[in-house]
Design a protein around this motif. Structure first.
Motif, PDB file in Angstrom:
ATOM      1  N   ASP A  27       0.811  -1.221   0.000  1.00 47.09           N
ATOM      2  CA  ASP A  27       0.000   0.000   0.000  1.00 47.09           C
ATOM      3  C   ASP A  27       0.846   1.274   0.000  1.00 47.09           C
ATOM      4  OD1 ASP A  27      -2.299  -1.550   0.015  1.00 47.09           O
ATOM      5  OD2 ASP A  27      -2.497  -1.481   2.202  1.00 47.09           O
ATOM      6  N   ALA A  28       1.966   1.250   0.677  1.00 48.80           N
ATOM      7  CA  ALA A  28       2.803   2.444   0.797  1.00 48.80           C
ATOM      8  C   ALA A  28       3.896   2.512  -0.263  1.00 48.80           C
ATOM      9  CB  ALA A  28       3.442   2.490   2.186  1.00 48.80           C
ATOM     10  N   PHE A  29       4.088   1.438  -1.022  1.00 51.38           N
ATOM     11  CA  PHE A  29       5.265   1.351  -1.885  1.00 51.38           C
ATOM     12  C   PHE A  29       5.330   2.432  -2.954  1.00 51.38           C
ATOM     13  CE2 PHE A  29       7.893  -0.071  -5.392  1.00 51.38           C
ATOM     14  CZ  PHE A  29       9.066  -0.383  -4.718  1.00 51.38           C
ATOM     15  N   LYS A  30       4.235   2.688  -3.664  1.00 51.12           N
ATOM     16  CA  LYS A  30       4.276   3.667  -4.754  1.00 51.12           C
ATOM     17  C   LYS A  30       4.761   5.028  -4.258  1.00 51.12           C
ATOM     18  CE  LYS A  30       1.361   4.082  -8.265  1.00 51.12           C
ATOM     19  NZ  LYS A  30       0.138   4.092  -9.093  1.00 51.12           N
ATOM     20  N   ALA A  31       4.194   5.514  -3.187  1.00 49.76           N
ATOM     21  CA  ALA A  31       4.580   6.824  -2.641  1.00 49.76           C
ATOM     22  C   ALA A  31       6.010   6.781  -2.115  1.00 49.76           C
ATOM     23  CB  ALA A  31       3.618   7.254  -1.539  1.00 49.76           C
ATOM     24  N   TRP A  32       6.350   5.703  -1.435  1.00 50.57           N
ATOM     25  CA  TRP A  32       7.712   5.575  -0.899  1.00 50.57           C
ATOM     26  C   TRP A  32       8.736   5.535  -2.032  1.00 50.57           C
ATOM     27  CZ3 TRP A  32      11.743   2.251  -1.467  1.00 50.57           C
ATOM     28  CH2 TRP A  32      12.798   2.410  -0.572  1.00 50.57           C
TER      29      TRP A  32
END
Length: 127
Positions: A27-32
């Motif tokens: 869930d957080a990977f794209k933004a990270w």
């Protein structure tokens, strides 16, 4: 020496950053990943350009010893690997985490890690 700084940086990325991409969470990977690529780009980009410029300047001024010429070939390996392998893999990962792409990134980056390390050693012989 810029090359030694880049060698140290690529070892850090290879051993401590890339292997941990799978720990970020889907869930957080794209933004990270977007934040990571922006931040690392601001660090690596100017250093790579300075390294390329200093190599070109030394070649233009007549530097031709064997260690230096080998270091230029290794610099070409770094740039080609970056442009043809690592950047496209990061572009794929920008769409979201993919385990196969992540593994390919970690494995393929060993070429840049080795090339920058060997380039640093070659340039130390030039001193």
């Amino acid at each position: 020496m810029i090359t030694c700084a880049l060698a140290g940086l690529v070892w850090t990325v290879q051993v401590a950053v890339y292997p941990l991409f799978d720990r970020v969470g889907v869930d957080a990977f794209k933004a990270w990943h977007a934040a990571y690529t922006t931040c690392i780009g601001w660090v690596v980009g100017p250093m790579m350009l300075a390294e390329l410029g200093s190599g070109a300047w030394l070649l233009w001024t007549g530097r031709r010893d064997t260690s230096f010429l080998i270091s230029l070939a290794l610099l070409a390996v770094v740039w080609l690997s970056t442009a043809l392998v690592q950047v496209p893999l990061h572009q794929r990962l920008s769409n979201g985490f993919d385990a196969s792409t992540h593994q390919h990134l970690v494995r393929s980056n060993w070429l840049r890690t080795a090339a920058w390390t060997l380039r640093g050693i070659c340039l130390l012989f030039c001193l």
